[in-house]
Design an enzyme around this catalytic site. Structure first.
Site, mmCIF file in Angstrom:
data_model
loop_
_atom_site.group_PDB
_atom_site.id
_atom_site.type_symbol
_atom_site.label_atom_id
_atom_site.label_comp_id
_atom_site.label_asym_id
_atom_site.label_seq_id
_atom_site.Cartn_x
_atom_site.Cartn_y
_atom_site.Cartn_z
ATOM 1 N N CYS A 148 0.863 -16.977 -31.051
ATOM 2 C CA CYS A 148 1.399 -17.418 -32.350
ATOM 3 C C CYS A 148 2.490 -16.518 -32.928
ATOM 4 O O CYS A 148 3.513 -17.032 -33.405
ATOM 5 C CB CYS A 148 0.268 -17.546 -33.357
ATOM 6 S SG CYS A 148 -0.983 -18.708 -32.837
ATOM 7 N N ARG A 183 5.902 -2.602 -28.354
ATOM 8 C CA ARG A 183 5.651 -3.234 -27.052
ATOM 9 C C ARG A 183 4.154 -3.389 -26.814
ATOM 10 O O ARG A 183 3.650 -3.096 -25.737
ATOM 11 C CB ARG A 183 6.325 -2.455 -25.905
ATOM 12 C CG ARG A 183 6.559 -3.351 -24.662
ATOM 13 C CD ARG A 183 7.111 -2.609 -23.451
ATOM 14 N NE ARG A 183 8.263 -1.801 -23.740
ATOM 15 C CZ ARG A 183 8.303 -0.469 -23.613
ATOM 16 N NH1 ARG A 183 7.263 0.200 -23.154
ATOM 17 N NH2 ARG A 183 9.395 0.207 -23.919
ATOM 18 N N SER A 184 3.429 -3.865 -27.841
ATOM 19 C CA SER A 184 1.994 -4.101 -27.669
ATOM 20 C C SER A 184 1.791 -5.318 -26.772
ATOM 21 O O SER A 184 2.680 -6.163 -26.646
ATOM 22 C CB SER A 184 1.323 -4.322 -29.021
ATOM 23 O OG SER A 184 1.716 -5.555 -29.584
ATOM 24 N N ASP A 206 9.405 1.335 -27.544
ATOM 25 C CA ASP A 206 8.090 1.807 -27.992
ATOM 26 C C ASP A 206 8.114 3.325 -27.951
ATOM 27 O O ASP A 206 9.115 3.921 -27.544
ATOM 28 C CB ASP A 206 6.963 1.207 -27.132
ATOM 29 C CG ASP A 206 5.645 1.139 -27.902
ATOM 30 O OD1 ASP A 206 5.194 2.180 -28.410
ATOM 31 O OD2 ASP A 206 5.061 0.051 -28.008
HETATM 32 N N1 LIG Z 1 2.740 -11.263 -39.330
HETATM 33 C C1 LIG Z 1 2.029 -11.594 -38.271
HETATM 34 O O1 LIG Z 1 1.964 -12.735 -37.910
HETATM 35 C C2 LIG Z 1 1.322 -10.549 -37.511
HETATM 36 C C3 LIG Z 1 1.548 -9.255 -37.826
HETATM 37 N N2 LIG Z 1 0.973 -8.277 -37.113
HETATM 38 C C4 LIG Z 1 1.308 -6.925 -37.547
HETATM 39 O O2 LIG Z 1 2.233 -6.354 -36.642
HETATM 40 C C5 LIG Z 1 2.004 -4.972 -36.500
HETATM 41 C C6 LIG Z 1 1.804 -4.618 -35.043
HETATM 42 O O3 LIG Z 1 0.706 -5.315 -34.528
HETATM 43 P P1 LIG Z 1 0.201 -5.053 -33.039
HETATM 44 O O4 LIG Z 1 1.328 -5.185 -32.102
HETATM 45 O O5 LIG Z 1 -0.978 -5.906 -32.875
HETATM 46 O O6 LIG Z 1 -0.222 -3.510 -33.175
HETATM 47 P P2 LIG Z 1 -0.591 -2.431 -32.055
HETATM 48 O O7 LIG Z 1 -1.097 -1.277 -32.801
HETATM 49 O O8 LIG Z 1 -1.370 -3.053 -30.959
HETATM 50 O O9 LIG Z 1 0.832 -2.067 -31.410
HETATM 51 C C7 LIG Z 1 1.815 -1.371 -32.090
HETATM 52 C C8 LIG Z 1 2.842 -0.878 -31.083
HETATM 53 O O10 LIG Z 1 3.902 -0.250 -31.777
HETATM 54 C C9 LIG Z 1 4.178 0.974 -31.144
HETATM 55 N N3 LIG Z 1 4.797 1.924 -32.034
HETATM 56 C C10 LIG Z 1 4.217 2.734 -32.950
HETATM 57 N N4 LIG Z 1 5.140 3.487 -33.561
HETATM 58 C C11 LIG Z 1 6.330 3.173 -33.023
HETATM 59 C C12 LIG Z 1 7.653 3.621 -33.239
HETATM 60 N N5 LIG Z 1 7.950 4.555 -34.131
HETATM 61 N N6 LIG Z 1 8.637 3.071 -32.509
HETATM 62 C C13 LIG Z 1 8.367 2.121 -31.596
HETATM 63 N N7 LIG Z 1 7.139 1.664 -31.347
HETATM 64 C C14 LIG Z 1 6.122 2.178 -32.058
HETATM 65 C C15 LIG Z 1 2.839 1.440 -30.618
HETATM 66 O O11 LIG Z 1 2.994 2.404 -29.599
HETATM 67 C C16 LIG Z 1 2.253 0.124 -30.114
HETATM 68 O O12 LIG Z 1 2.665 -0.196 -28.805
HETATM 69 C C17 LIG Z 1 0.815 -4.681 -37.408
HETATM 70 O O13 LIG Z 1 1.299 -4.251 -38.653
HETATM 71 C C18 LIG Z 1 0.116 -6.013 -37.557
HETATM 72 O O14 LIG Z 1 -0.604 -6.137 -38.748
HETATM 73 C C19 LIG Z 1 0.194 -8.535 -36.047
HETATM 74 C C20 LIG Z 1 -0.099 -9.823 -35.676
HETATM 75 C C21 LIG Z 1 0.392 -10.921 -36.441
#
Ligand SMILES: NC(=O)C1=CN([C@@H]2O[C@H](COP(=O)(O)OP(=O)(O)OC[C@H]3O[C@@H](n4cnc5c(N)ncnc54)[C@H](O)[C@@H]3O)[C@@H](O)[C@H]2O)C=CC1
Ligand SMILES: Nc1nc(=O)c2c([nH]1)NC[C@@H]1CN(c3ccc(C(=O)N[C@@H](CCC(=O)O)C(=O)O)cc3)C=[N+]21
Length: 335
Positions: A148, A183-184, A206
């Site tokens: 999604c 890059r999650s 990342d």
């Molecule tokens: N609006 C939406 O539809 C959605 C929003 N989210 C949000 O997106 C964000 C990320 O979610 P996920 O990917 O699931 O989190 P995650 O924690 O699994 O992955 C975050 C990634 O960002 C990387 N990262 C951290 N600091 C960084 C930096 N300074 N530079 C580059 N990369 C960096 C991490 O190493 C990791 O690979 C969260 O805030 C979450 O709440 C997640 C799912 C849906």
């Protein structure tokens, strides 16, 4: 003299979601009376997941879908999923993660029936996505399901006319260079692959470094390939990009707007504001949050899997179980 008004246009997700929900409404009307039913399974204590569940419930109910939330103990999630797989009253299953925060979560993702996997998290869908296979069947009647949030970003890029409809379907991002900061496995990597599959040159950034996703020179390849960019950081990648997409969790991170190309398009999918206010001095378009589009896409996926199941039933097959090995499922799906 008054400060110059920045020429940046801020686009809110709600406006983009509206168009998608109109489309969904039309599709729903064509379903001959069935009201698709989404089952949310909530086992964690994560406040964000509960908020997301509440939002989803509201959007479902406002748009003619049925939503039920099952709050269960984490050791009962597996049985809850299996019961829902076999329940004809349930059309889609959405399990909120993280639950165990280890590989057990992956196991649970695989427990969801392919035909009820509204987020496209089971292997077959993930495989199709990375391999750039767009349909489940050879006759191209049943579309594969995409995750999604990555799909929400694509729908936003379509809305913003970054996708060029003059070009053939599948090549419509040709010529764009896009930076994805995250890059999650759930969002950033699938998003980079999807954008590259559609023809973009993508720099995936990342903390571990930068990778370049492309379909090769002149889009020669059928699907994307990945190249490590040794010694590169966001400093090398971002200035090359006409689109920058951020998804860094936590409120500490701010994208350095000095790296931004004049007139770039900026989209943030993190729950936190990854762009500082100065972004508006340089960006041509800024989308500060995308959650509403994500939920609209979720309903679109729910409609899609409900349609796919109806198509299968009219084709004379019923109740396929995806706990079966993939090859066998394929046979049942594509008689
Ligand atoms: N609006 C939406 O539809 C959605 C929003 N989210 C949000 O997106 C964000 C990320 O979610 P996920 O990917 O699931 O989190 P995650 O924690 O699994 O992955 C975050 C990634 O960002 C990387 N990262 C951290 N600091 C960084 C930096 N300074 N530079 C580059 N990369 C960096 C991490 O190493 C990791 O690979 C969260 O805030 C979450 O709440 C997640 C799912 C849906
Ligand atoms: N299987 C699964 N899929 C998920 O997609 C999933 C999950 N589990 N577990 C929980 C997280 C959290 N999550 C969010 C989705 C939207 C917003 C959201 O709508 N944020 C608003 C901002 C929030 C606000 O306006 O307050 C926005 O981006 O517009 C937030 C968080 C999905 N998750």
């Amino acid at each position: 003299m008054a400060a110059e008004t920045p020429s940046c246009k801020v686009i809110l997700a709600g406006n983009i979601a509206k168009g998608l929900l109109e489309e969904v409404k039309a599709g729903l009307a064509a379903l001959n009376g069935r009201q698709p039913h989404l089952l949310g399974v909530l086992a964690n204590v994560d406040a964000a997941a509960k908020v997301y569940a509440d939002w989803t419930q509201r959007t479902c109910e406002e748009n003619g879908f049925k939503y039920t939330l099952a709050r269960v103990d984490k050791d009962d999630v597996e049985d809850t999923i299996i019961n829902a797989n076999n329940d004809d009253e349930v059309d889609g299953i959405l399990v909120y993660y993280p639950i165990h925060s280890n590989r057990q979560d992956q196991y649970l993702q695989e427990c969801v029936s392919l035909s009820k996997d509204v987020e496209g998290l089971t292997h077959k869908y993930i495989f199709n996505m990375y391999q750039n296979i767009r349909f489940l069947d050879e006759n191209a009647t049943r579309k594969s399901v995409l995750p999604c949030t990555p799909l929400a970003v694509i729908k936003i890029l379509e809305y913003l006319h970054i996708y060029n409809p003059i070009l053939p379907y599948g090549n419509r991002l040709f010529g764009h260079t896009i930076c994805v900061v995250n890059r999650s496995e759930v969002v950033g990597r699938p998003l980079a692959a999807l954008l590259a599959n559609d023809g973009a040159c993508v720099y995936s950034v990342d903390v571990t470094g930068v990778q370049k996703f492309t379909r090769g020179e002149g889009l020669r390849k059928r699907k994307h390939e990945v190249e490590e960019m040794p010694n590169w950081s966001i400093k090398e990648a971002a200035p090359l990009c006409d689109v920058v997409i951020t998804g860094v969790p936590g409120d500490k991170y701010k994208f350095d707007t000095a790296l931004l190309r004049e007139g770039a398009v900026c989209i943030n999918f993190s729950s936190e504001k990854n762009f500082p206010p100065e972004v508006k001095q340089k960006a041509s378009i800024y989308v500060p949050a995308i959650g509403k589009v994500t939920i609209a896409v979720l309903l679109r996926n729910l409609l899609r899997i409900t349609q796919n199941r109806q198509l299968q039933e009219t084709a004379g097959t019923q109740n396929e179980h995806d706990a079966l090995p993939n090859a066998k499922v394929e046979k049942i799906l594509d008689p």
